[in-house]
Design an enzyme around this catalytic site. Structure first.
Site, short mmCIF file in Angstrom:
data_model
loop_
_atom_site.label_atom_id
_atom_site.label_comp_id
_atom_site.label_asym_id
_atom_site.label_seq_id
_atom_site.Cartn_x
_atom_site.Cartn_y
_atom_site.Cartn_z
N CYS A 191 -27.49 -7.03 -5.00
CA CYS A 191 -28.74 -7.26 -4.27
C CYS A 191 -28.50 -7.66 -2.82
O CYS A 191 -29.43 -8.11 -2.14
CB CYS A 191 -29.56 -8.33 -4.98
SG CYS A 191 -30.14 -7.83 -6.61
N ARG A 199 0.82 -1.22 0.00
CA ARG A 199 0.00 0.00 0.00
C ARG A 199 0.85 1.27 0.00
O ARG A 199 0.44 2.29 -0.54
CB ARG A 199 -0.97 -0.02 1.18
CG ARG A 199 -0.32 0.15 2.55
CD ARG A 199 -1.35 0.03 3.67
NE ARG A 199 -1.77 -1.35 3.86
CZ ARG A 199 -3.02 -1.77 3.69
NH1 ARG A 199 -3.96 -0.91 3.34
NH2 ARG A 199 -3.35 -3.03 3.87
N TYR A 229 -5.40 -2.95 -2.37
CA TYR A 229 -6.37 -3.98 -1.98
C TYR A 229 -7.79 -3.57 -2.36
O TYR A 229 -8.72 -3.63 -1.55
CB TYR A 229 -6.25 -4.28 -0.49
CG TYR A 229 -4.87 -4.77 -0.14
CD1 TYR A 229 -4.47 -6.06 -0.47
CD2 TYR A 229 -3.94 -3.93 0.48
CE1 TYR A 229 -3.18 -6.50 -0.20
CE2 TYR A 229 -2.65 -4.37 0.75
CZ TYR A 229 -2.28 -5.66 0.42
OH TYR A 229 -1.01 -6.10 0.69
#
Length: 473
Positions: free
Chosen positions: A417, A316, A447
């Site tokens: 949904c 990251r 990520y």
């Protein structure tokens, strides 16, 4: 073997050392009573970057008529600033020049990102056959020598594949893995992965990986010796998003103990892997602890005598701030309390449904403990990217977390949904956005896309990425 470097070390002195070297302002450094200015990481976008990203976004969405476009034309997309990745690598090399970065491919496996990192001298941490093959496919010279297969628990066929591709560096944390390596890849160099205290990390890994010192010394080293395997060093990972960097100190201290045991048993360890989890916002503190601990437990004389090198597995740190995600508002449902925008009222006035969510590129909300900030991109056919970014920079630079600007409160939902697909239960936006408007999320390079799914058949495949480079003249 006698470990003179840590024997009988008073706990009070240790705590004082930690406090002296890490619990100070990121803007200062104190050495022998003298305070000097240290490097401060700038994680804000430059005006040039903002202009480039805005132009790229405008050029793309101006071609989309959400009422008449073809299916998937209005899909969410990324804008990646390669200049931000260059900045990250430069900052790493300036602050931790003694530690060679191996980028964690799992963090974001975008081939353009991997190529850029390779050109900047960064190597690669791969965890599977597919990640290894991806790096090998990029045409990087001697790519196999720039890979660590950093997965302590590997499939037999993947080990054989690594051997076939001459990927000769891996990690282990148990005896059973040694048997597999002895059978399928006996010439592979092995790093023993130690468990760490990652209790303060947002993403903890020690519940799954790593062995303690007793297991490493009493079981793994003797078995590796018996099997004739090459023990090449030590690895650890303190987890991502940690705030207490004393775990780095302890892990490096434990690593030195294990290095001494390896040397006493006739092994020739050459590598210490300090793992990943680094973040740019806290890098001044975490890197300072790394340097302090390395100087204490792996001093220059010891490291040079034994030809020891240091590597890390940042993910990251390299890519998080380089990506902006742009999403489309596909539906809106007003709530009975709609219209009440009293700043003290924490009830959303409407529910917004966007075409990306926690099953897509915003899965980081569920699985990486992230809370990406959402902004208004368009409203009433006007583009607000630069205005929103300038407001955000102003708030950050003034260290003011209480934005008093009136806003509109919404809950934001993904397109699936599933009721779990909630991006934000309460988001305060600067505009009363409607169906057809666009939103954007900043700092979503880590990520995110790598873990998106095709749940509900709502993904059309790989998310489109537009590229800019704010580092170019």
């Amino acid at each position: 073997m006698k470990h003179t470097i840590i024997e009988n070390e008073p706990e009070i002195k240790l705590q004082n050392d930690l406090n002296h070297h890490i619990e100070i302002s990121p803007n200062t450094k104190t050495t022998n009573g003298t305070t000097t200015t240290t490097t401060t990481l700038n994680v804000n976008k430059t005006l040039k970057a903002i202009d480039l990203i805005e132009t790229s976004i405008k050029n793309h969405i101006s071609t989309i008529d959400h009422e008449n476009c073809l299916p998937n034309d209005e899909d969410s997309f990324f804008v990646c600033d390669l200049g931000e990745i260059i900045n990250s690598v430069n900052q790493w090399q300036q602050i931790l020049p003694m530690v060679q970065p191996y980028y964690a491919v799992k963090c974001n496996s975008n081939p353009q990102i991997l190529t850029t990192l390779s050109e900047l001298g960064v190597n690669f941490d791969c965890a599977s056959k597919n990640e290894i093959d991806l790096v090998l496919s990029l045409g990087i010279h001697q790519a196999h020598e720039r890979i660590i297969y950093a997965n302590p628990c590997k499939t037999n066929s993947f080990i054989r594949h690594a051997a076939d591709e001459n990927v000769n560096l891996t990690t282990v944390d148990n005896v059973h893995e040694l048997y597999k390596l002895a059978k399928f890849h006996p010439h592979c160099k092995i790093l023993i992965r130690l468990i760490t205290d990652d209790s303060t990390a947002q993403c903890q890994l020690s519940t799954k990986f790593g062995c303690d010192l007793n297991t490493a010394i009493g079981e793994i080293l003797p078995k590796a010796k018996e099997l004739g395997l090459q023990v090449h060093g030590v690895a650890f990972h303190v987890g991502s998003g940690a705030k207490d960097f004393s775990s780095i100190y302890q892990a490096i201290k434990d690593s030195r103990i294990l290095f001494d045991e390896m040397l006493s048993m006739g092994f020739t360890p050459k590598l210490l892997d300090i793992g990943g989890g680094f973040e740019r916002e806290t890098f001044p503190q975490s890197s300072q602890m790394v340097k302090f601990a390395l100087e204490k437990f792996f001093p220059i004389e010891f490291s040079q005598l034994n030809e020891i090198k240091f590597i890390a597995e940042p993910g990251r740190f390299m890519v998080a701030n380089a990506f902006t995600l742009i999403t489309h508002i596909i539906a809106r449902r007003d709530l009975p309390t709609g219209g009440n925008n009293n700043n003290n009222d924490m009830t959303p006035s409407a529910m917004l449904y966007i075409n990306d969510g926690v099953y897509g590129n915003l899965n980081c909300i569920l699985f990486d403990h992230q809370t990406p900030k959402v902004y208004v991109l368009t409203n009433e056919n006007q583009l607000f990217y630069k205005q929103e970014m300038m407001r955000s920079l102003s708030v950050n630079n003034n260290n003011n977390n209480n934005n008093k600007t009136d806003g509109f409160k919404f809950s934001i939902w993904g397109p699936t949904c599933d009721g779990l697909d909630c991006v934000s239960s309460l988001a305060k936006l600067s505009k009363n956005v409607q169906v057809g408007d666009w939103l954007f999320f900043e700092n979503v390079g880590a990520y995110t896309s790598c873990a998106s799914t095709k749940f509900n058949g709502l993904s059309s495949g790989e998310t489109k990425t537009l590229y800019v480079n704010s580092n170019e003249e």
